[in-house]
Design a protein around this motif. Sequence first.
Motif, PDB file in Angstrom:
ATOM      1  N   GLU A  17      -0.198 -13.557 -28.141  1.00 10.86           N
ATOM      2  CA  GLU A  17      -1.414 -14.118 -28.738  1.00 10.86           C
ATOM      3  C   GLU A  17      -1.488 -15.618 -28.471  1.00 10.86           C
ATOM      4  N   THR A  18      -0.352 -16.311 -28.603  1.00 11.96           N
ATOM      5  CA  THR A  18      -0.311 -17.745 -28.338  1.00 11.96           C
ATOM      6  C   THR A  18      -0.565 -18.025 -26.863  1.00 11.96           C
ATOM      7  N   ILE A  19      -0.009 -17.199 -25.991  1.00 11.27           N
ATOM      8  CA  ILE A  19      -0.223 -17.375 -24.551  1.00 11.27           C
ATOM      9  C   ILE A  19      -1.703 -17.223 -24.219  1.00 11.27           C
ATOM     10  N   CYS A  20      -2.372 -16.243 -24.809  1.00 10.90           N
ATOM     11  CA  CYS A  20      -3.817 -16.058 -24.586  1.00 10.90           C
ATOM     12  C   CYS A  20      -4.617 -17.194 -25.201  1.00 10.90           C
ATOM     13  N   LYS A  21      -4.166 -17.674 -26.367  1.00 10.03           N
ATOM     14  CA  LYS A  21      -4.873 -18.756 -27.051  1.00 10.03           C
ATOM     15  C   LYS A  21      -4.862 -20.033 -26.215  1.00 10.03           C
ATOM     16  N   PHE A  22      -3.729 -20.327 -25.583  1.00 10.46           N
ATOM     17  CA  PHE A  22      -3.627 -21.520 -24.754  1.00 10.46           C
ATOM     18  C   PHE A  22      -4.132 -21.290 -23.330  1.00 10.46           C
ATOM     19  N   GLN A  23      -4.650 -20.093 -23.070  1.00 13.02           N
ATOM     20  CA  GLN A  23      -5.240 -19.726 -21.787  1.00 13.02           C
ATOM     21  C   GLN A  23      -4.264 -19.933 -20.635  1.00 13.02           C
ATOM     22  N   LEU A  24      -3.005 -19.526 -20.863  1.00 10.37           N
ATOM     23  CA  LEU A  24      -2.002 -19.594 -19.807  1.00 10.37           C
ATOM     24  C   LEU A  24      -2.153 -18.383 -18.912  1.00 10.37           C
ATOM     25  N   ASP A  25      -2.260 -18.615 -17.652  1.00 10.56           N
ATOM     26  CA  ASP A  25      -2.435 -17.535 -16.693  1.00 10.56           C
ATOM     27  C   ASP A  25      -1.070 -17.171 -16.133  1.00 10.56           C
ATOM     28  N   ILE A  26      -0.415 -16.193 -16.763  1.00 14.37           N
ATOM     29  CA  ILE A  26       0.906 -15.758 -16.334  1.00 14.37           C
ATOM     30  C   ILE A  26       0.778 -14.362 -15.741  1.00 14.37           C
ATOM     31  N   THR A  27       1.197 -14.233 -14.505  1.00 15.72           N
ATOM     32  CA  THR A  27       1.129 -12.942 -13.817  1.00 15.72           C
ATOM     33  C   THR A  27       2.540 -12.429 -13.557  1.00 15.72           C
ATOM     34  N   LEU A  28       2.619 -11.149 -13.170  1.00 19.08           N
ATOM     35  CA  LEU A  28       3.923 -10.562 -12.843  1.00 19.08           C
ATOM     36  C   LEU A  28       4.555 -11.244 -11.635  1.00 19.08           C
ATOM     37  N   THR A  29       3.735 -11.684 -10.708  1.00 20.71           N
ATOM     38  CA  THR A  29       4.263 -12.376  -9.536  1.00 20.71           C
ATOM     39  C   THR A  29       4.925 -13.685  -9.939  1.00 20.71           C
ATOM     40  N   GLU A  30       4.302 -14.434 -10.862  1.00 21.23           N
ATOM     41  CA  GLU A  30       4.898 -15.681 -11.338  1.00 21.23           C
ATOM     42  C   GLU A  30       6.194 -15.418 -12.099  1.00 21.23           C
ATOM     43  N   LYS A  40      21.053 -19.161 -13.132  1.00 23.85           N
ATOM     44  CA  LYS A  40      22.133 -18.356 -13.699  1.00 23.85           C
ATOM     45  C   LYS A  40      22.076 -16.900 -13.246  1.00 23.85           C
ATOM     46  N   LEU A  41      20.896 -16.427 -12.897  1.00 24.33           N
ATOM     47  CA  LEU A  41      20.763 -15.007 -12.569  1.00 24.33           C
ATOM     48  C   LEU A  41      21.203 -14.674 -11.143  1.00 24.33           C
ATOM     49  N   LYS A  42      20.877 -15.536 -10.194  1.00 24.76           N
ATOM     50  CA  LYS A  42      21.230 -15.314  -8.787  1.00 24.76           C
ATOM     51  C   LYS A  42      20.704 -13.967  -8.286  1.00 24.76           C
ATOM     52  N   ILE A  43      19.437 -13.702  -8.546  1.00 22.39           N
ATOM     53  CA  ILE A  43      18.799 -12.454  -8.113  1.00 22.39           C
ATOM     54  C   ILE A  43      17.866 -12.770  -6.946  1.00 22.39           C
ATOM     55  N   LYS A  44      17.939 -11.976  -5.917  1.00 26.11           N
ATOM     56  CA  LYS A  44      17.090 -12.167  -4.749  1.00 26.11           C
ATOM     57  C   LYS A  44      15.785 -11.417  -4.946  1.00 26.11           C
ATOM     58  N   ILE A  45      14.760 -11.870  -4.222  1.00 29.73           N
ATOM     59  CA  ILE A  45      13.426 -11.301  -4.379  1.00 29.73           C
ATOM     60  C   ILE A  45      13.394  -9.819  -3.998  1.00 29.73           C
ATOM     61  N   LYS A  46      14.248  -9.395  -3.081  1.00 28.86           N
ATOM     62  CA  LYS A  46      14.246  -7.986  -2.674  1.00 28.86           C
ATOM     63  C   LYS A  46      14.767  -7.055  -3.761  1.00 28.86           C
ATOM     64  N   LYS A  47      15.424  -7.612  -4.794  1.00 28.39           N
ATOM     65  CA  LYS A  47      15.935  -6.800  -5.906  1.00 28.39           C
ATOM     66  C   LYS A  47      14.881  -6.608  -7.008  1.00 28.39           C
ATOM     67  N   ILE A  48      13.728  -7.264  -6.856  1.00 31.68           N
ATOM     68  CA  ILE A  48      12.673  -7.182  -7.873  1.00 31.68           C
ATOM     69  C   ILE A  48      11.531  -6.334  -7.330  1.00 31.68           C
ATOM     70  N   GLN A  49      11.061  -5.420  -8.179  1.00 28.43           N
ATOM     71  CA  GLN A  49       9.983  -4.526  -7.764  1.00 28.43           C
ATOM     72  C   GLN A  49       8.940  -4.475  -8.873  1.00 28.43           C
ATOM     73  N   LEU A  50       7.674  -4.644  -8.484  1.00 24.75           N
ATOM     74  CA  LEU A  50       6.563  -4.497  -9.432  1.00 24.75           C
ATOM     75  C   LEU A  50       6.196  -3.019  -9.451  1.00 24.75           C
ATOM     76  N   VAL A  51       6.433  -2.376 -10.620  1.00 20.90           N
ATOM     77  CA  VAL A  51       6.265  -0.930 -10.704  1.00 20.90           C
ATOM     78  C   VAL A  51       4.859  -0.566 -11.132  1.00 20.90           C
ATOM     79  N   GLN A  52       4.430  -1.084 -12.244  1.00 22.04           N
ATOM     80  CA  GLN A  52       3.110  -0.798 -12.798  1.00 22.04           C
ATOM     81  C   GLN A  52       2.456  -2.124 -13.111  1.00 22.04           C
ATOM     82  N   PRO A  53       1.229  -2.099 -13.575  1.00 20.39           N
ATOM     83  CA  PRO A  53       0.595  -3.383 -13.897  1.00 20.39           C
ATOM     84  C   PRO A  53       1.321  -4.174 -14.975  1.00 20.39           C
ATOM     85  N   ASP A  54       2.168  -3.497 -15.757  1.00 19.80           N
ATOM     86  CA  ASP A  54       2.831  -4.200 -16.849  1.00 19.80           C
ATOM     87  C   ASP A  54       4.354  -4.046 -16.811  1.00 19.80           C
ATOM     88  N   GLN A  55       4.929  -3.699 -15.656  1.00 15.84           N
ATOM     89  CA  GLN A  55       6.375  -3.508 -15.591  1.00 15.84           C
ATOM     90  C   GLN A  55       6.964  -4.138 -14.339  1.00 15.84           C
TER      91      GLN A  55
END
Length: 197
Positions: A17-30, A40-55
């Motif tokens: 709700e606060t994120i929407c209130k401040f009109q922050l445009d946060i996407t899964l890609t970001e 600290k994570l040391k994760i490469k981009i190939k290990k990340i997969q966008l599954v659904q619009p919200d996962q």
Amino acid sequence: MGQAFFLVWPIPNTDWETICKFQLDITLTEISHAIVCAPKLKIKIKKIQLVQPDQIRIYVDKDKDDEEVAVFPGIKINLQGYSQIARAVINDEKGKKQLLIEGYGLRYVMNTKGVVGEKRYTNHVMEMKDVLRIEAARNSIINEINTTMTSHGMNIDPRHMMLLGDVMTYKGEILGITRFGVAKMRDSVLMLESFEK
């Protein structure tokens, strides 16, 4: 080799709700980019997969230490903003609103979309010198002396403050009015002899 995966969206403990209130445009890609950039994570981009619009699905090798995998959910990641800025406060003084920021990053703030860069200011003299060069640092010294003295009810002739700002910056670097800073000036015998070694 087998892999274990973790679903990290929707992210728990997030006030959407606060994120929407401040009109922050946060996407899964970001979010995925922020996860890759987290040191600290040391994760490469190939290990990340966008599954659904919200996962987002992050694959972690099973052969990693259990401690490393257990730490993963507790790591904080900056999604947007500047990591050098600790906090921001809106100051409402006589109907005039100002955004006061605690931390560093004048160059980033000046280049932020929607911010008028010419009106940004910091009281950190060295950062003013690094970002806007020595003349801006000189003006910052004069303004800070004036602000400090007037807040204590003392009035100083502006020419004295300007002279002090000139003496501290005329070599192209910021020199303190200490025995070490004055010793670097090496031009005035009277100035040097006023400070004991």
